[in-house]
Write a protein that holds these residues in place. Structure first.
Motif, PDB file in Angstrom:
ATOM      1  N   GLY A 139      40.524  41.844  44.405  1.00 35.29           N
ATOM      2  CA  GLY A 139      39.241  42.448  44.743  1.00 35.29           C
ATOM      3  C   GLY A 139      39.411  43.606  45.687  1.00 35.29           C
ATOM      4  O   GLY A 139      40.527  44.070  45.926  1.00 35.29           O
ATOM      5  N   THR A 140      38.310  44.022  46.211  1.00 37.71           N
ATOM      6  CA  THR A 140      38.303  45.153  47.123  1.00 37.71           C
ATOM      7  C   THR A 140      39.137  44.876  48.354  1.00 37.71           C
ATOM      8  O   THR A 140      39.828  45.745  48.861  1.00 37.71           O
ATOM      9  CB  THR A 140      36.865  45.386  47.629  1.00 37.71           C
ATOM     10  OG1 THR A 140      35.958  44.996  46.629  1.00 37.71           O
ATOM     11  CG2 THR A 140      36.657  46.801  48.057  1.00 37.71           C
ATOM     12  N   LYS A 159      42.969  33.958  50.048  1.00 41.39           N
ATOM     13  CA  LYS A 159      42.606  35.385  49.975  1.00 41.39           C
ATOM     14  C   LYS A 159      43.491  36.133  50.957  1.00 41.39           C
ATOM     15  O   LYS A 159      43.488  35.833  52.155  1.00 41.39           O
ATOM     16  CB  LYS A 159      41.124  35.524  50.356  1.00 41.39           C
ATOM     17  CG  LYS A 159      40.501  36.869  50.097  1.00 41.39           C
ATOM     18  CD  LYS A 159      38.982  36.740  50.207  1.00 41.39           C
ATOM     19  CE  LYS A 159      38.259  38.045  49.980  1.00 41.39           C
ATOM     20  NZ  LYS A 159      36.795  37.872  49.977  1.00 41.39           N
ATOM     21  N   ILE A 160      44.258  37.053  50.440  1.00 42.81           N
ATOM     22  CA  ILE A 160      45.209  37.785  51.293  1.00 42.81           C
ATOM     23  C   ILE A 160      44.675  39.203  51.453  1.00 42.81           C
ATOM     24  O   ILE A 160      44.661  39.996  50.515  1.00 42.81           O
ATOM     25  CB  ILE A 160      46.617  37.778  50.665  1.00 42.81           C
ATOM     26  CG1 ILE A 160      47.041  36.329  50.411  1.00 42.81           C
ATOM     27  CG2 ILE A 160      47.627  38.496  51.543  1.00 42.81           C
ATOM     28  CD1 ILE A 160      47.864  36.139  49.172  1.00 42.81           C
ATOM     29  N   ILE A 161      44.206  39.464  52.628  1.00 46.59           N
ATOM     30  CA  ILE A 161      43.499  40.722  52.893  1.00 46.59           C
ATOM     31  C   ILE A 161      44.489  41.872  53.001  1.00 46.59           C
ATOM     32  O   ILE A 161      45.596  41.708  53.522  1.00 46.59           O
ATOM     33  CB  ILE A 161      42.685  40.588  54.204  1.00 46.59           C
ATOM     34  CG1 ILE A 161      41.755  39.382  54.128  1.00 46.59           C
ATOM     35  CG2 ILE A 161      41.911  41.866  54.518  1.00 46.59           C
ATOM     36  CD1 ILE A 161      40.717  39.405  53.049  1.00 46.59           C
ATOM     37  N   LYS A 162      44.070  43.020  52.533  1.00 45.68           N
ATOM     38  CA  LYS A 162      44.918  44.209  52.627  1.00 45.68           C
ATOM     39  C   LYS A 162      45.272  44.477  54.089  1.00 45.68           C
ATOM     40  O   LYS A 162      44.461  44.238  54.984  1.00 45.68           O
ATOM     41  CB  LYS A 162      44.158  45.428  52.094  1.00 45.68           C
ATOM     42  CG  LYS A 162      44.129  45.549  50.592  1.00 45.68           C
ATOM     43  CD  LYS A 162      43.355  46.810  50.221  1.00 45.68           C
ATOM     44  CE  LYS A 162      42.873  46.780  48.799  1.00 45.68           C
ATOM     45  NZ  LYS A 162      43.850  47.123  47.793  1.00 45.68           N
ATOM     46  N   ASN A 163      46.410  45.025  54.269  1.00 43.05           N
ATOM     47  CA  ASN A 163      46.892  45.318  55.610  1.00 43.05           C
ATOM     48  C   ASN A 163      46.341  46.661  56.078  1.00 43.05           C
ATOM     49  O   ASN A 163      47.061  47.652  56.175  1.00 43.05           O
ATOM     50  CB  ASN A 163      48.431  45.314  55.569  1.00 43.05           C
ATOM     51  CG  ASN A 163      49.067  45.637  56.899  1.00 43.05           C
ATOM     52  OD1 ASN A 163      48.402  45.708  57.925  1.00 43.05           O
ATOM     53  ND2 ASN A 163      50.379  45.859  56.886  1.00 43.05           N
ATOM     54  N   GLY A 280      32.592  38.599  52.073  1.00 46.35           N
ATOM     55  CA  GLY A 280      33.281  39.780  52.602  1.00 46.35           C
ATOM     56  C   GLY A 280      32.360  40.951  52.863  1.00 46.35           C
ATOM     57  O   GLY A 280      32.742  41.905  53.530  1.00 46.35           O
ATOM     58  N   SER A 281      31.179  40.925  52.324  1.00 47.03           N
ATOM     59  CA  SER A 281      30.241  42.023  52.590  1.00 47.03           C
ATOM     60  C   SER A 281      29.072  41.529  53.423  1.00 47.03           C
ATOM     61  O   SER A 281      28.150  42.289  53.708  1.00 47.03           O
ATOM     62  CB  SER A 281      29.677  42.564  51.278  1.00 47.03           C
ATOM     63  OG  SER A 281      30.681  42.742  50.337  1.00 47.03           O
ATOM     64  N   ALA A 282      29.109  40.252  53.778  1.00 46.80           N
ATOM     65  CA  ALA A 282      27.950  39.659  54.445  1.00 46.80           C
ATOM     66  C   ALA A 282      27.743  40.228  55.840  1.00 46.80           C
ATOM     67  O   ALA A 282      28.667  40.746  56.469  1.00 46.80           O
ATOM     68  CB  ALA A 282      28.132  38.145  54.517  1.00 46.80           C
ATOM     69  N   ASP A 782      31.579  48.178  29.794  1.00 47.41           N
ATOM     70  CA  ASP A 782      30.426  48.886  30.353  1.00 47.41           C
ATOM     71  C   ASP A 782      30.075  48.337  31.717  1.00 47.41           C
ATOM     72  O   ASP A 782      29.452  48.997  32.523  1.00 47.41           O
ATOM     73  CB  ASP A 782      29.178  48.671  29.474  1.00 47.41           C
ATOM     74  CG  ASP A 782      29.283  49.433  28.181  1.00 47.41           C
ATOM     75  OD1 ASP A 782      30.208  50.246  28.062  1.00 47.41           O
ATOM     76  OD2 ASP A 782      28.434  49.204  27.300  1.00 47.41           O
ATOM     77  N   TRP A 783      30.433  47.114  31.882  1.00 47.25           N
ATOM     78  CA  TRP A 783      30.064  46.442  33.133  1.00 47.25           C
ATOM     79  C   TRP A 783      30.752  47.136  34.288  1.00 47.25           C
ATOM     80  O   TRP A 783      31.861  47.596  34.188  1.00 47.25           O
ATOM     81  CB  TRP A 783      30.525  44.983  33.081  1.00 47.25           C
ATOM     82  CG  TRP A 783      29.450  44.041  32.694  1.00 47.25           C
ATOM     83  CD1 TRP A 783      29.190  42.854  33.288  1.00 47.25           C
ATOM     84  CD2 TRP A 783      28.526  44.184  31.631  1.00 47.25           C
ATOM     85  NE1 TRP A 783      28.137  42.264  32.659  1.00 47.25           N
ATOM     86  CE2 TRP A 783      27.704  43.055  31.653  1.00 47.25           C
ATOM     87  CE3 TRP A 783      28.258  45.161  30.683  1.00 47.25           C
ATOM     88  CZ2 TRP A 783      26.660  42.856  30.775  1.00 47.25           C
ATOM     89  CZ3 TRP A 783      27.229  44.973  29.796  1.00 47.25           C
ATOM     90  CH2 TRP A 783      26.437  43.829  29.849  1.00 47.25           C
ATOM     91  N   ASP A 784      30.056  47.121  35.354  1.00 49.06           N
ATOM     92  CA  ASP A 784      30.666  47.737  36.524  1.00 49.06           C
ATOM     93  C   ASP A 784      30.369  46.853  37.722  1.00 49.06           C
ATOM     94  O   ASP A 784      29.690  47.253  38.643  1.00 49.06           O
ATOM     95  CB  ASP A 784      30.068  49.135  36.717  1.00 49.06           C
ATOM     96  CG  ASP A 784      30.761  49.889  37.815  1.00 49.06           C
ATOM     97  OD1 ASP A 784      31.795  49.403  38.305  1.00 49.06           O
ATOM     98  OD2 ASP A 784      30.250  50.943  38.205  1.00 49.06           O
ATOM     99  N   PRO A 785      30.831  45.626  37.630  1.00 47.47           N
ATOM    100  CA  PRO A 785      30.441  44.698  38.684  1.00 47.47           C
ATOM    101  C   PRO A 785      30.963  45.091  40.047  1.00 47.47           C
ATOM    102  O   PRO A 785      30.433  44.675  41.053  1.00 47.47           O
ATOM    103  CB  PRO A 785      31.041  43.371  38.236  1.00 47.47           C
ATOM    104  CG  PRO A 785      32.133  43.725  37.321  1.00 47.47           C
ATOM    105  CD  PRO A 785      31.746  45.003  36.669  1.00 47.47           C
ATOM    106  N   ASN A 786      31.989  45.884  40.055  1.00 46.78           N
ATOM    107  CA  ASN A 786      32.563  46.225  41.355  1.00 46.78           C
ATOM    108  C   ASN A 786      32.089  47.572  41.845  1.00 46.78           C
ATOM    109  O   ASN A 786      32.743  48.230  42.629  1.00 46.78           O
ATOM    110  CB  ASN A 786      34.093  46.232  41.269  1.00 46.78           C
ATOM    111  CG  ASN A 786      34.607  44.868  40.934  1.00 46.78           C
ATOM    112  OD1 ASN A 786      34.092  43.880  41.438  1.00 46.78           O
ATOM    113  ND2 ASN A 786      35.581  44.804  40.054  1.00 46.78           N
TER     114      ASN A 786
END
Ligand code: ATP
Length: 907
Positions: A139-140, A159-163, A280-282, A782-786
């Motif tokens: 994910g993002t 979930k391994i968050i980007k550094n 993560g966006s909350a 077509d979907w663009d969920p992200n």
């Protein structure tokens, strides 16, 4: 699941009866047996029954498993000298790209930790190891890996968050929010919210371990070939999602990214349960910062329009999800925001109310004025107010924006919501009576959806209201549902504040050990981005002493202080652990001194170190500083402009100087969230000892306290807790008296669109042959969920810059707060920055602020650990790491860095 090959049965005979081979090859006796054929017709009854009694089913494993299971042992039988070691296997990389270029080769170019099968993630604090087995999602914010937890012998999702600092900080917020939801609101795991099990930092990556869940709802819909689910399933899922939403609302949390992809099936329980993931966006309600949130199809109109938003944006998304579960296709698959709005207007009829349009930032992008916005006209026949706004045509949009809006395909054969639902094909071979029964349930569904995808956020149902709808309760639906009135209340009853302040804050405050409440561990050195700072730095936040908790120099055991004012008790978990993150849980009352949205804070507070930070760990501290300075919750709905000093940020005087923006800011701070910056607000009213050394001790804030207040206000522009309140208050700041709240204002019918609610009399048509959506089955591509991903961490630049400039002004030690001086100062750093051009000499004001702050942080680090003998080069490097600036930029801004150091030294 292994398939059962029922046809393949063998007779269970005694091994002794089996023929023994006399050849040199001697197969295992139980594995290889002669085939004994039998046929019911050829055996007599008694033989048959005795044979059947000994039949057993062979469970056939997948071929690969059968061929390879135990292969090592087999080889070792063949060659006893064979020494097999898994470690010698070629690595099966799970991360793409898998070339290590960052973080000493541990990370790829995207700052993702390079994972391979059997890679071990280790929580060194708790000596807990997780063996990576597979990738579940990317994910993002990073990767989610399926891991084997060697302690519990269970699979977990890690979930391994980007550094990268921004992702790291946001993930810290995710942990804290989930912790609060899990521990305080959902201790029995009954409310369909994913559970966190552990968190730790490994190789500079924050890792969060979650319970292992299964497929998400989008995948389920896809598996169902984009056909909707039966109404009973939709009802079941809706009920469960509402449970989660009720809890979130109670906790004052806005999820901000509700979509089918973020609702997962729980595999471990029967009957099927779903769980909401991805916080993560909350953010906290009332402390919203980001204006660019929610995935596009599920984005609420107020977010598209740039209007202050509340938890009701999640209810909009929920409505979209419910519709999609039934239809199998997104209700509003907008290819662009313009397309999205157009679809909303067409499908729902009507448009957002004028008061919302009048005060939204982006109205001009999508709407034109067709009459005066101040002279409200009523429709002669319907007595309804006629809207002053009309959606732009595509041509008009192109003329304004200089680009044609993307328009997606239409998947439905009908336009109106009622028709889309009513005409969705019934399941084949459904008896007549079932059809008429379902048609009634569909009416209930339409009525349910109408309360959710309601343009006016003030009228949109809350989760509690929605949960009483007959569609959810299963009661017979007879007429449009009128939910019981919900008493307006403080949006944040339980509140956390997340302080990312290395100077005064601390890691995951007392008890922030997910589901291991007895193990009060902290993440020492666990923040790779925000270095460990000795406990003594806590003293900078003098008021902490009031909580009686920061005095604990050992610090690693949760101490618990409390603070009470006239009306409420603020329980306060004192932070423990040495670095950067506090969670303060305030129970039973509003956190008056709360700091602004954590994400916002995190952008600025890191490493400020010199206590002029409007963010750094001050919210809860302010409570302890001087209780009398807080408005008791009972006064929550009012601003006392008569006491501008006491209620600093809310003063219209202060705000007026900033024009409409601050006018709103001052006004919408109805819950006095601005007091989250008490270093400034309170400074004139508390003694130095009350404030503690951290409170304005350097005097600089006193000089510019007005500017500070304004800065806070600017921030609060987007922290409105309810648009109606925000509206109400707006007059305070900008001189306009627009007494148009959502409560007293009707919504306007759009031109030539029917805005009427569904009524029972509405007749359902028998399904047409051609299914809705079958005209062209949507290509999942077509979907663009992200959609929101790329911009998820973008701040609302207007507010950010405004706050930023105020903040910058406040660190101009001893200089007059002359607006022009400030402008020229901040302006210098505001120009010329071009993100696409890293060699740009100038930093944006945001960057310069961070740079400045990082200078302070770097200095405090140097001070705090003299043994490590940092020199200026180290400091510069640390500052540099904070914002990834180039050497040229550092040189350009060296004076500023020095100033930061000097500032810090003064404290
Ligand atoms: N607990 C879990 N169990 C199983 N799979 C999970 C779990 N949590 C996350 N996943 C998988 O990982 C994916 C990404 O997770 P998540 O949404 O939390 O990360 P993200 O970076 O925020 O993603 P996005 O950018 O899509 O919002 C999910 O879509 C899901 O497929």
């Amino acid at each position: 699941m292994a398939d059962v090959d029922a046809s393949k049965v063998v007779v269970d005979g005694s091994p002794d009866e089996l023929p023994v081979s006399t050849s040199s090859w001697n197969p295992l006796r139980r594995a290889f047996r002669p085939y004994v054929s039998f046929s019911p017709s050829t055996v007599n009854a008694s033989e048959s029954s005795s044979t059947i009694a000994t039949l057993r089913v062979i469970v056939k494993k997948p071929l690969v498993a059968r061929l390879t299971e135990g292969i090592v042992e087999t080889y070792q039988i063949c060659n006893p000298t064979l020494k097999y070691s898994e470690a010698l296997n070629p690595k099966h990389f799970l991360t793409n790209p898998s070339t290590g270029v960052l973080n000493d080769g541990y990370d790829n170019a995207n700052s993702d930790l390079i994972l391979h099968v059997n890679f071990e993630l280790v929580n060194f604090e708790r000596k807990r190891r997780y063996t990576v087995k597979d990738i579940l999602g990317q994910g993002t914010f990073g990767q989610v890996a399926k891991c084997w937890d060697l302690e519990t012998n269970c699979y977990v999702a890690v979930k391994i968050i980007k550094n990268q600092p921004a992702y790291y900080r946001q993930a810290v917020v995710e942990v804290s929010i989930l912790h609060m939801l899990n521990q305080k609101f959902n201790p029995d795991d009954k409310h369909h919210i994913v559970r966190t099990l552990d968190y730790f930092v490994f190789q500079r990556h924050l890792c969060i371990s979650f319970e292992m869940l299964g497929s998400n709802l989008y995948e389920l819909i896809k598996m169902n070939h984009f056909k909707g689910f039966s109404l009973s399933i939709v009802q079941m899922f809706s009920k469960q999602i509402l449970h989660a939403l009720i809890v979130m609302k109670d906790a004052g949390i806005i999820h901000c990214d509700m979509k089918p992809e973020n609702i997962l099936i729980s595999t471990s329980v029967k009957p099927t349960e779903i769980k909401v993931i991805d916080f993560g966006s909350a953010c906290m309600e009332g402390r919203t910062v980001y204006s660019y949130i929610q995935s596009r199809y599920y984005r609420s109109p107020e977010v598209v329009l740039g209007y202050p938003y509340t938890a009701s944006i999640d209810m909009w998304s929920f409505g979209c999800i419910v519709a999609e579960l039934f239809l199998g296709l997104p209700l509003f698959p907008g290819a662009s925001e313009y397309d999205l709005l157009k679809r909303m207007v067409q499908i729902l009829g009507g448009q957002p109310p004028d008061n919302l349009l009048r005060d939204s930032k982006n109205t001009g992008k999508f709407f034109k004025h067709v009459r005066s916005i101040y002279h409200l006209e009523h429709d002669a026949t319907s007595e309804e107010l006629i809207s002053a706004y009309q959606v732009l045509t595509e041509d008009e949009y192109e003329a304004r924006e200089s680009k044609r809006p993307s328009i997606g395909k239409n998947y439905f054969n009908h336009v109106k919501l009622e028709d889309i639902i009513a005409n969705y094909p019934y399941r084949k071979n459904l008896p007549e009576e079932e059809i008429s029964k379902e048609s009634l349930t569909r009416l209930a569904l339409v009525d349910f959806l109408r309360g959710l995808v309601e343009f006016d956020p003030g009228k949109r149902w809350s989760p509690l209201q929605a949960s009483g709808h007959p569609f959810v309760t299963g009661e017979p639906f007879r007429c449009p549902y009128q939910p019981s009135h919900e008493t307006p209340r403080i949006p944040v009853i339980y509140t956390i504040t997340v302080d990312h302040n290395p100077g005064g804050g601390h890691w995951l405050a007392a008890g922030l050990s997910p589901q291991v409440s007895s193990v009060n561990y902290y993440l020492s050195l666990s923040s790779p981005h925000f270095q460990k700072v000795p406990m003594s730095y806590g003293r900078n936040y003098g008021s902490l002493g009031s909580h009686g908790s920061y005095n604990d120099s050992t610090g690693f055991v949760s101490s618990y202080g409390s603070y009470s004012d006239i009306n409420s008790m603020h329980a306060y978990n004192s932070p423990v652990g040495p670095c950067g993150f506090n969670m303060h849980v305030h129970v039973g009352g509003q956190l008056l001194g709360s700091s602004p949205d954590a994400r916002y804070r995190s952008q600025l507070s890191h490493g400020t170190g010199f206590d002029v930070s409007p963010f750094g760990g001050v919210g809860p501290m302010s409570l302890g500083a001087s209780p009398s300075q807080f408005t008791p919750p009972s006064s929550q709905m009012h601003f006392s402009s008569a006491s501008p000093g006491k209620h600093g940020p809310t003063s219209p005087e202060r705000s007026s100087s900033r024009g409409i923006l601050l006018g709103k800011a001052a006004a919408i701070g109805q819950y006095n969230k601005c007091w989250g910056y008490p270093t400034m607000c309170m400074q004139p009213y508390g003694s130095a000892s009350e404030r503690g050394p951290g409170f304005c001790a350097n005097g600089m804030s006193c000089i510019h306290s007005d500017a500070q207040f304004q800065g806070h206000g600017a921030h609060s522009v987007i922290s409105s807790s309810s648009h109606s309140n925000w509206k109400q208050q707006m007059g305070v700041g900008n001189g306009l008296s627009l007494n148009l709240t959502s409560a007293n204002q009707k919504s306007y019918p759009a031109h030539s669109v029917d805005n009427s609610r569904v009524v029972c009399a509405h007749s359902l048509e028998i399904p047409c042959d051609k299914p809705e959506g079958s005209s062209s089955l949507p290509d999942p591509a077509d979907w663009d969920p992200n959609y929101s991903d790329e911009s998820l961490l973008q701040e609302d630049t207007a507010e950010f810059n405004s706050l930023n400039s105020e903040f910058t002004s406040c660190v101009c030690l001893g200089e007059p707060s002359d607006a022009s001086t400030l402008t020229s100062k901040t302006g210098r750093y505001g120009h010329g920055h071009n993100q696409a051009n890293p060699s740009s000499k100038f930093l944006s004001s945001n960057e310069s602020l961070l740079f400045f702050a990082s200078g302070g942080l770097a200095y405090s680090l140097t001070e705090s650990s003299p043994s490590t003998s940092h020199d200026v080069k180290d400091i510069i490097n640390m500052a540099r790491q904070c914002i990834h600036v180039t050497t040229e930029q550092i040189l350009t801004h060296l004076p500023m860095l020095c100033l930061a150091i000097v500032c810090h030294g003064c404290i």
